[in-house]
Design a protein around this motif. Structure first.
Motif, PDB file in Angstrom:
ATOM      1  N   LYS A 302     -92.535  -4.347  52.019  1.00  0.00           N
ATOM      2  CA  LYS A 302     -93.650  -3.628  52.630  1.00  0.00           C
ATOM      3  C   LYS A 302     -93.426  -3.638  54.136  1.00  0.00           C
ATOM      4  O   LYS A 302     -93.365  -4.697  54.756  1.00  0.00           O
ATOM      5  CB  LYS A 302     -94.969  -4.312  52.274  1.00  0.00           C
ATOM      6  N   CYS A 303     -93.254  -2.443  54.701  1.00  0.00           N
ATOM      7  CA  CYS A 303     -92.919  -2.328  56.117  1.00  0.00           C
ATOM      8  C   CYS A 303     -94.083  -2.792  56.993  1.00  0.00           C
ATOM      9  O   CYS A 303     -95.213  -2.340  56.808  1.00  0.00           O
ATOM     10  CB  CYS A 303     -92.568  -0.879  56.435  1.00  0.00           C
ATOM     11  N   PRO A 304     -93.828  -3.711  57.954  1.00  0.00           N
ATOM     12  CA  PRO A 304     -94.915  -4.183  58.813  1.00  0.00           C
ATOM     13  C   PRO A 304     -95.400  -3.121  59.801  1.00  0.00           C
ATOM     14  O   PRO A 304     -96.468  -3.267  60.384  1.00  0.00           O
ATOM     15  CB  PRO A 304     -94.293  -5.368  59.557  1.00  0.00           C
ATOM     16  N   PHE A 305     -94.609  -2.060  59.994  1.00  0.00           N
ATOM     17  CA  PHE A 305     -95.001  -1.036  60.966  1.00  0.00           C
ATOM     18  C   PHE A 305     -95.829   0.077  60.333  1.00  0.00           C
ATOM     19  O   PHE A 305     -96.792   0.554  60.909  1.00  0.00           O
ATOM     20  CB  PHE A 305     -93.755  -0.424  61.624  1.00  0.00           C
ATOM     21  N   CYS A 306     -95.410   0.531  59.119  1.00  0.00           N
ATOM     22  CA  CYS A 306     -96.088   1.689  58.522  1.00  0.00           C
ATOM     23  C   CYS A 306     -96.641   1.370  57.136  1.00  0.00           C
ATOM     24  O   CYS A 306     -97.219   2.242  56.503  1.00  0.00           O
ATOM     25  CB  CYS A 306     -95.126   2.873  58.435  1.00  0.00           C
ATOM     26  N   GLN A 307     -96.444   0.149  56.649  1.00  0.00           N
ATOM     27  CA  GLN A 307     -96.890  -0.292  55.320  1.00  0.00           C
ATOM     28  C   GLN A 307     -96.156   0.432  54.186  1.00  0.00           C
ATOM     29  O   GLN A 307     -96.533   0.311  53.029  1.00  0.00           O
ATOM     30  CB  GLN A 307     -98.418  -0.123  55.118  1.00  0.00           C
ATOM     31  N   SER A 309     -92.923   1.380  51.566  1.00  0.00           N
ATOM     32  CA  SER A 309     -92.174   0.465  50.700  1.00  0.00           C
ATOM     33  C   SER A 309     -90.702   0.396  51.107  1.00  0.00           C
ATOM     34  O   SER A 309     -89.806   0.713  50.331  1.00  0.00           O
ATOM     35  CB  SER A 309     -92.316   0.893  49.239  1.00  0.00           C
ATOM     36  N   HIS A 310     -90.451   0.025  52.346  1.00  0.00           N
ATOM     37  CA  HIS A 310     -89.095  -0.196  52.839  1.00  0.00           C
ATOM     38  C   HIS A 310     -89.148  -1.357  53.824  1.00  0.00           C
ATOM     39  O   HIS A 310     -90.214  -1.660  54.357  1.00  0.00           O
ATOM     40  CB  HIS A 310     -88.558   1.066  53.529  1.00  0.00           C
ATOM     41  N   PRO A 311     -88.004  -2.025  54.071  1.00  0.00           N
ATOM     42  CA  PRO A 311     -88.016  -3.106  55.059  1.00  0.00           C
ATOM     43  C   PRO A 311     -88.143  -2.566  56.484  1.00  0.00           C
ATOM     44  O   PRO A 311     -87.932  -1.377  56.730  1.00  0.00           O
ATOM     45  CB  PRO A 311     -86.672  -3.798  54.849  1.00  0.00           C
ATOM     46  N   GLN A 316     -85.437   4.948  57.361  1.00  0.00           N
ATOM     47  CA  GLN A 316     -86.341   5.897  56.722  1.00  0.00           C
ATOM     48  C   GLN A 316     -87.763   5.714  57.240  1.00  0.00           C
ATOM     49  O   GLN A 316     -88.639   6.528  56.960  1.00  0.00           O
ATOM     50  CB  GLN A 316     -86.343   5.701  55.193  1.00  0.00           C
ATOM     51  N   CYS A 317     -88.010   4.620  57.968  1.00  0.00           N
ATOM     52  CA  CYS A 317     -89.365   4.342  58.440  1.00  0.00           C
ATOM     53  C   CYS A 317     -89.807   5.448  59.399  1.00  0.00           C
ATOM     54  O   CYS A 317     -89.146   5.715  60.398  1.00  0.00           O
ATOM     55  CB  CYS A 317     -89.408   2.993  59.149  1.00  0.00           C
ATOM     56  N   PRO A 318     -90.946   6.105  59.112  1.00  0.00           N
ATOM     57  CA  PRO A 318     -91.386   7.201  59.991  1.00  0.00           C
ATOM     58  C   PRO A 318     -91.644   6.739  61.422  1.00  0.00           C
ATOM     59  O   PRO A 318     -91.423   7.505  62.363  1.00  0.00           O
ATOM     60  CB  PRO A 318     -92.674   7.699  59.325  1.00  0.00           C
ATOM     61  N   VAL A 319     -92.078   5.493  61.591  1.00  0.00           N
ATOM     62  CA  VAL A 319     -92.344   5.005  62.951  1.00  0.00           C
ATOM     63  C   VAL A 319     -91.033   4.934  63.746  1.00  0.00           C
ATOM     64  O   VAL A 319     -90.960   5.344  64.905  1.00  0.00           O
ATOM     65  CB  VAL A 319     -93.028   3.620  62.900  1.00  0.00           C
TER      66      VAL A 319
HETATM   67 ZN   LIG Z   1     -91.965   1.676  57.998  1.00  0.00          ZN
END
Ligand SMILES: [Zn+2]
Ligand SMILES: [Zn+2]
Ligand SMILES: [Zn+2]
Length: 418
Positions: A302-307, A309-311, A316-319
Motif C-alpha cells: 500500500k503506497c504511503p503517498f497515494c494509497q 496497491s504498489h510500493p 507507476q505511482c501517480p504522485v
Molecule cells: Zn503511489
C-alpha cells in the motif's frame, strides 16, 4: 494534486526538500519515429538499501558488476547451484550456470561441443552455451547438471579431466528483484510478418516479449517491432548481428533512452535526496510500519503517498509520475552493467591456468574509455540523453572504429560493441 510527496510518518527537523516547477516543457510524444522508439520498459525500483547511491563522488562512480564467489573446484560436493533468478519476491524461470573446463580438443569448439551435448549426452536443458578459445565453456541450463551427467561428459568424450563447476552468486536475498530488461527495435518488418512468426523463426533467442509498434499519431501499425529481453547475449546478438526472419536479416536498433530516474531516498522514499542526506524518519515502502523493507510481511503493498496497491518506489505511482522533472532535479547516477573490463568471463579470465586472460587489452581499454565518457555525459546532461548517445556512438566509430550500441534499463546502461 500536490506535487510534494508527503508520507504520513515523515517528520522533519530541517525543511523538506521540494522539487522546483519545470523550467522546460517536456516534448510531446508521438511526433516522430524517434519518439516511437521511446523506451517503454517498466522501470525497476530506483534504489535499495543495499545499493543506495549517495552524493559522494566515489559512490557516484560505482558500477554494477557481477558478484560471484570463487568457483568451487572440487566435484566431491553435490553440484547444486541455487537459481540465479530466484528471490523472495518473484520466482522466474530457473537458471543454472556452470563453467566447463579442460574440454578435449575434438569438442572444444562451439559447434562440436553443442552437438556433443545435444546428440551424445542428450542434454535438453541448455539455455546458453559459450565455448571459449581456451578449452573452457560457459553453460547455462534450466535444470541442474547432476554428478551423473558429469560422468557422462567424461565417459562419452573419452577424457576424464573435464570439470563442470557451478557458478554461485554471492547473495540471493536482495530486497527487490532487479533483473534489468532491455528494449530493442527491429526495423522495416513487413506487415504480414506476425509476432509469432518472429518467435518461431528464432527459437534460440531468449525474448521476454515483443510487439509491433503502433504509431501514436496515426494509430496504425508501423514497420517497427519492439523486442523486450533480459538476456544479455540475446541483446548483443540483436544489436550486432540483427535478427533473421524468413531468411532475411533485419537490422535492430536500441530503443530511445528513457527519461532520467529522479533520485529517491531509500529511507523515507521522498524524491530529491539520498539516504545519507535524509532528514526524515525511515518508512516501509509497502505498509504503514517503519521496519526495513526486507522485514515486511504484507502481500499487497500500500503506497504511503497515494494509497495505491504498489510500493513507494513504484514508477507507476501517480504522485511520482506527476512530479515535475527539471534541470535541477537530482537524478540517480548512471550505472554501467557489465563494464568493459569484465566483458570477458571473469572466472575464466582470472584463472591462472588460462593461457590468454585478455585477448586484446587495447580494445578493452578503448571500450572502457567509451563507457566512462558515456556515463559522464549522461550524468551531466540527463535530459539530453538521446543527443549524448548519438555523440558517443559517432565519436566511438570515428575515433576508434568501434561500433557502440547503448541499451538502457532505467538509469542502468549496457554496451554492445561490434
Ligand atoms: Zn503511489
Ligand atoms: Zn529521505
Ligand atoms: Zn512493511
Amino acid at each position: 494534486m500536490s506535487h510534494r510527496l508527503a508520507p504520513p510518518k515523515a517528520t522533519s527537523t530541517k525543511p523538506k526538500p521540494t522539487l522546483k516547477p519545470p523550467a522546460t516543457k517536456q516534448k510531446k510524444s508521438g511526433e516522430s519515429v524517434a519518439d516511437l522508439l521511446k523506451h517503454q520498459t517498466p522501470k525497476p525500483p530506483p534504489q535499495t538499501f543495499a545499493t543506495a547511491t549517495t552524493s559522494s563522488n566515489m559512490q557516484n562512480m560505482q558500477i554494477l558488476s557481477r558478484s560471484r564467489s570463487p568457483i568451487n573446484k572440487t566435484l566431491d560436493k553435490p553440484v547444486s547451484p541455487i537459481s540465479s533468478r530466484e528471490s523472495s519476491m518473484s520466482v522466474s524461470e530457473s537458471e543454472y550456470k556452470y563453467t566447463v573446463r579442460n574440454l578435449p580438443q575434438h569438442i572444444a569448439t562451439q559447434k562440436s561441443f553443442y552437438s556433443f551435448l545435444i546428440t551424445t549426452i542428450n542434454l535438453r536443458s541448455i539455455l546458453t552455451l559459450k565455448v571459449n578459445f581456451n578449452r573452457t565453456a560457459l553453460l547455462i541450463t534450466s535444470a541442474p547438471i547432476t554428478p551423473a551427467i558429469i560422468n557422462q561428459f567424461r565417459t562419452a568424450s573419452g577424457d576424464a579431466n573435464i570439470t563442470v563447476d557451478p557458478i554461485n552468486k554471492k547473495s540471493l536475498n536482495t530486497p527487490f528483484p532487479k533483473v534489468p530488461t532491455f528494449s530493442v527495435v527491429i526495423r522495416s518488418v513487413e506487415h504480414d510478418i506476425t509476432e509469432a512468426d518472429i518467435m518461431n523463426q528464432n527459437p534460440i533467442l531468449k525474448i521476454n516479449r515483443l510487439h509491433r509498434i503502433i504509431s501514436k499519431k496515426t494509430n496504425r501499425p508501423t514497420p517497427l517491432i519492439r523486442v523486450i529481453s533480459d538476456d544479455k547475449p540475446t541483446i548483443d546478438h540483436l544489436l550486432t548481428q540483427g535478427i533473421t526472419i524468413f531468411s532475411r536479416v533485419y537490422d535492430c536498433e536500441v530503443s530511445h533512452p528513457p527519461p532520467p530516474t529522479p533520485l529517491q531516498c531509500s529511507k523515507c522514499f521522498q524524491l530529491g535526496h539520498g539516504p545519507n542526506d535524509c532528514p526524515n524518519k525511515p518508512i516501509c515502502p509497502k505498509c504503514p510500519e517503519s521496519h526495513h523493507p526486507s522485514k515486511c510481511t504484507v502481500i499487497t503493498a500500500k503506497c504511503p503517498f497515494c494509497q495505491g496497491s504498489h510500493p513507494a518506489w513504484s514508477r507507476q505511482c501517480p504522485v511520482i509520475k506527476e512530479t515535475p522533472i527539471t534541470e535541477n532535479t537530482p537524478f540517480v547516477p548512471t550505472k554501467i552493467i557489465d563494464p568493459p573490463s569484465e566483458f570477458a568471463d571473469r572466472d575464466i579470465a582470472e584463472d591462472p591456468d588460462s593461457p590468454h586472460s585478455d585477448p586484446n587489452p587495447t580494445q578493452t581499454l578503448l571500450r572502457q574509455v567509451i563507457a566512462f565518457f558515456a556515463k559522464i555525459l549522461f550524468d551531466i546532461f540527463p535530459l539530453q540523453k538521446p543527443k549524448m548517445q548519438q555523440i558517443i556512438e559517432q565519436a566511438s566509430l570515428h575515433a576508434f572504429e568501434i561500433i557502440t550500441k547503448i541499451s538502457h534499463s532505467g538509469h542502468r546502461i549496457r554496451f554492445s560493441f561490434n
